[in-house]
Design a protein around this motif. Structure first.
Motif, PDB file in Angstrom:
ATOM      1  N   LEU A   1     -23.967  -4.953 -17.709  1.00 23.72           N
ATOM      2  CA  LEU A   1     -23.734  -3.806 -16.871  1.00 23.72           C
ATOM      3  C   LEU A   1     -24.022  -3.883 -15.521  1.00 23.72           C
ATOM      4  O   LEU A   1     -25.348  -3.575 -15.136  1.00 23.72           O
ATOM      5  CB  LEU A   1     -24.467  -2.530 -17.899  1.00 23.72           C
ATOM      6  N   THR A   2     -23.301  -4.155 -14.878  1.00 24.84           N
ATOM      7  CA  THR A   2     -23.694  -4.254 -13.064  1.00 24.84           C
ATOM      8  C   THR A   2     -23.219  -3.154 -12.351  1.00 24.84           C
ATOM      9  O   THR A   2     -23.894  -2.623 -11.565  1.00 24.84           O
ATOM     10  CB  THR A   2     -23.333  -5.600 -12.702  1.00 24.84           C
ATOM     11  N   GLU A   3     -21.877  -2.844 -12.477  1.00 30.05           N
ATOM     12  CA  GLU A   3     -20.974  -1.983 -12.044  1.00 30.05           C
ATOM     13  C   GLU A   3     -20.280  -0.945 -12.812  1.00 30.05           C
ATOM     14  O   GLU A   3     -19.678  -1.414 -13.706  1.00 30.05           O
ATOM     15  CB  GLU A   3     -20.122  -2.565 -10.719  1.00 30.05           C
ATOM     16  N   SER A   4     -20.146   0.481 -12.349  1.00 34.42           N
ATOM     17  CA  SER A   4     -19.258   1.135 -13.310  1.00 34.42           C
ATOM     18  C   SER A   4     -17.649   0.943 -13.046  1.00 34.42           C
ATOM     19  O   SER A   4     -17.376   0.157 -11.977  1.00 34.42           O
ATOM     20  CB  SER A   4     -19.716   2.616 -12.625  1.00 34.42           C
ATOM     21  N   ALA A   5     -17.076   1.140 -13.952  1.00 32.94           N
ATOM     22  CA  ALA A   5     -15.707   1.089 -13.958  1.00 32.94           C
ATOM     23  C   ALA A   5     -14.961   2.031 -13.005  1.00 32.94           C
ATOM     24  O   ALA A   5     -15.480   3.295 -12.892  1.00 32.94           O
ATOM     25  CB  ALA A   5     -15.061   1.177 -15.629  1.00 32.94           C
ATOM     26  N   PRO A   6     -13.775   1.546 -12.408  1.00 35.57           N
ATOM     27  CA  PRO A   6     -13.271   2.483 -11.506  1.00 35.57           C
ATOM     28  C   PRO A   6     -12.768   3.702 -12.223  1.00 35.57           C
ATOM     29  O   PRO A   6     -13.139   4.731 -11.145  1.00 35.57           O
ATOM     30  CB  PRO A   6     -12.077   1.628 -10.985  1.00 35.57           C
ATOM     31  N   PHE A   7     -12.348   3.689 -13.349  1.00 31.26           N
ATOM     32  CA  PHE A   7     -12.144   5.115 -13.859  1.00 31.26           C
ATOM     33  C   PHE A   7     -13.202   5.925 -13.937  1.00 31.26           C
ATOM     34  O   PHE A   7     -13.080   7.263 -14.072  1.00 31.26           O
ATOM     35  CB  PHE A   7     -11.232   5.062 -15.402  1.00 31.26           C
TER      36      PHE A   7
ATOM     37  N   LEU B   1     -25.379   8.797 -13.491  1.00 25.55           N
ATOM     38  CA  LEU B   1     -24.418   9.477 -14.370  1.00 25.55           C
ATOM     39  C   LEU B   1     -23.220   8.343 -14.506  1.00 25.55           C
ATOM     40  O   LEU B   1     -22.660   8.249 -15.699  1.00 25.55           O
ATOM     41  CB  LEU B   1     -23.623  10.658 -14.108  1.00 25.55           C
ATOM     42  N   SER B   2     -22.917   7.891 -13.591  1.00 19.27           N
ATOM     43  CA  SER B   2     -21.821   6.612 -13.717  1.00 19.27           C
ATOM     44  C   SER B   2     -22.385   5.702 -14.557  1.00 19.27           C
ATOM     45  O   SER B   2     -21.603   5.026 -15.331  1.00 19.27           O
ATOM     46  CB  SER B   2     -21.560   6.366 -12.156  1.00 19.27           C
ATOM     47  N   PHE B   3     -23.506   5.364 -14.166  1.00 27.93           N
ATOM     48  CA  PHE B   3     -24.033   4.033 -15.060  1.00 27.93           C
ATOM     49  C   PHE B   3     -24.270   4.415 -16.235  1.00 27.93           C
ATOM     50  O   PHE B   3     -24.037   3.608 -17.359  1.00 27.93           O
ATOM     51  CB  PHE B   3     -25.517   3.998 -14.176  1.00 27.93           C
ATOM     52  N   CYS B   4     -24.717   5.538 -16.819  1.00 25.59           N
ATOM     53  CA  CYS B   4     -24.960   6.071 -18.439  1.00 25.59           C
ATOM     54  C   CYS B   4     -23.566   6.133 -18.866  1.00 25.59           C
ATOM     55  O   CYS B   4     -23.480   5.658 -20.019  1.00 25.59           O
ATOM     56  CB  CYS B   4     -25.602   7.410 -18.191  1.00 25.59           C
ATOM     57  N   LEU B   5     -22.547   6.643 -18.224  1.00 28.28           N
ATOM     58  CA  LEU B   5     -21.268   6.607 -18.837  1.00 28.28           C
ATOM     59  C   LEU B   5     -20.777   5.022 -19.031  1.00 28.28           C
ATOM     60  O   LEU B   5     -20.121   4.867 -20.144  1.00 28.28           O
ATOM     61  CB  LEU B   5     -20.170   7.466 -18.006  1.00 28.28           C
ATOM     62  N   THR B   6     -20.892   4.423 -18.061  1.00 28.54           N
ATOM     63  CA  THR B   6     -20.464   2.808 -18.208  1.00 28.54           C
ATOM     64  C   THR B   6     -21.184   2.235 -19.636  1.00 28.54           C
ATOM     65  O   THR B   6     -20.773   1.539 -20.286  1.00 28.54           O
ATOM     66  CB  THR B   6     -20.707   2.130 -17.109  1.00 28.54           C
TER      67      THR B   6
ATOM     68  N   GLN C   1     -13.955   7.595 -10.651  1.00 23.79           N
ATOM     69  CA  GLN C   1     -13.101   8.615 -10.309  1.00 23.79           C
ATOM     70  C   GLN C   1     -13.221   9.705 -11.006  1.00 23.79           C
ATOM     71  O   GLN C   1     -13.265  10.853 -10.573  1.00 23.79           O
ATOM     72  CB  GLN C   1     -11.610   8.059 -10.583  1.00 23.79           C
ATOM     73  N   TYR C   2     -13.729   9.564 -12.495  1.00 19.90           N
ATOM     74  CA  TYR C   2     -13.922  10.920 -13.331  1.00 19.90           C
ATOM     75  C   TYR C   2     -15.312  11.282 -12.567  1.00 19.90           C
ATOM     76  O   TYR C   2     -15.288  12.828 -12.558  1.00 19.90           O
ATOM     77  CB  TYR C   2     -14.451  10.694 -14.644  1.00 19.90           C
ATOM     78  N   ILE C   3     -16.335  10.976 -12.188  1.00 18.72           N
ATOM     79  CA  ILE C   3     -17.616  11.279 -11.505  1.00 18.72           C
ATOM     80  C   ILE C   3     -17.022  12.212 -10.309  1.00 18.72           C
ATOM     81  O   ILE C   3     -17.603  13.395  -9.950  1.00 18.72           O
ATOM     82  CB  ILE C   3     -18.644  10.327 -11.137  1.00 18.72           C
ATOM     83  N   GLU C   4     -16.236  11.599  -9.401  1.00 20.91           N
ATOM     84  CA  GLU C   4     -15.924  12.123  -8.262  1.00 20.91           C
ATOM     85  C   GLU C   4     -15.040  13.594  -8.515  1.00 20.91           C
ATOM     86  O   GLU C   4     -15.218  14.676  -7.891  1.00 20.91           O
ATOM     87  CB  GLU C   4     -15.159  11.526  -7.282  1.00 20.91           C
ATOM     88  N   ASP C   5     -14.090  13.605  -9.305  1.00 22.64           N
ATOM     89  CA  ASP C   5     -13.486  14.601  -9.901  1.00 22.64           C
ATOM     90  C   ASP C   5     -14.261  15.637 -10.417  1.00 22.64           C
ATOM     91  O   ASP C   5     -14.119  17.096 -10.047  1.00 22.64           O
ATOM     92  CB  ASP C   5     -12.409  14.352 -10.904  1.00 22.64           C
ATOM     93  N   LEU C   6     -15.352  15.438 -11.383  1.00 25.38           N
ATOM     94  CA  LEU C   6     -16.237  16.110 -11.907  1.00 25.38           C
ATOM     95  C   LEU C   6     -17.114  16.936 -10.793  1.00 25.38           C
ATOM     96  O   LEU C   6     -17.407  18.027 -10.806  1.00 25.38           O
ATOM     97  CB  LEU C   6     -17.290  15.378 -12.771  1.00 25.38           C
TER      98      LEU C   6
END
Length: 177
Positions: A3-9, A38-43, A12-17
């Protein structure tokens, strides 16, 4: 899996949110740190199939510490209510959902016998054994549409102690009277 970097989708979801939050309530957007967390946790949830800070720490090879992750969850100034509203609004807009029915769903969750530190824990009738247990009642507010069902809110329910005492007194007076 690492788990090093968040997935692109997810990014994008975090930015849209965040955009949805800003539209809903100006100034309520996420900070850079909140977005990253939040991005890290979702990933992490996607990768380890759990919500577990220790697993997230292991999956990141120690780049993110358990204490820091849980601190951000407990102490970070994230408005969870606004986050839920913004997320639901984003989903409804993306899929063009314009109508539905709101329903309530409640469920009792049995907890340990010592529940002094568990939020809104109270004595409940245990249906399986016929006795009583300490537990929580979670009430979900759901939007049911033709295509999806989306949680739009939740609360923990606890009976009012004044009403509970009154009911006990009424039952006592009916039995003795």
């Amino acid at each position: 899996m690492l788990l090093t970097e968040s997935a692109p989708f997810i990014k994008q979801y975090i930015e849209d949110l965040n955009n949805s939050l800003e539209q809903y309530k100006p100034g309520a957007g996420l900070t850079f740190t909140q977005k990253a967390w939040l991005s890290f946790c979702l990933t992490g949830i996607l990768m380890v199939n759990a919500v577990c800070w220790a697993k997230f720490e292991r999956a990141s090879l120690g780049n993110y510490k358990l204490a820091a992750l849980s601190w951000m969850f407990r102490k970070g100034k994230i408005s969870w209510d606004n986050l839920l509203v913004g997320s639901v609004r984003r989903i409804l807009k993306k899929y063009g959902i314009t109508n539905g029915v709101i329903v309530f769903d409640e469920s009792d969750r049995a907890r340990s016998k010592n529940t002094k530190r568990i939020y809104k824990a109270h004595k409940q009738k245990h249906k399986a054994s016929g006795g009583y247990v300490n537990g929580q009642t979670v009430v979900l507010l759901l939007l049911v549409t033709d295509s999806i069902t989306v949680p739009i809110g939740f609360k923990f329910y606890m009976p009012d102690p004044v009403v509970s005492a009154w009911k006990k007194e009424e039952e006592r007076s009916v039995v003795s009277g």
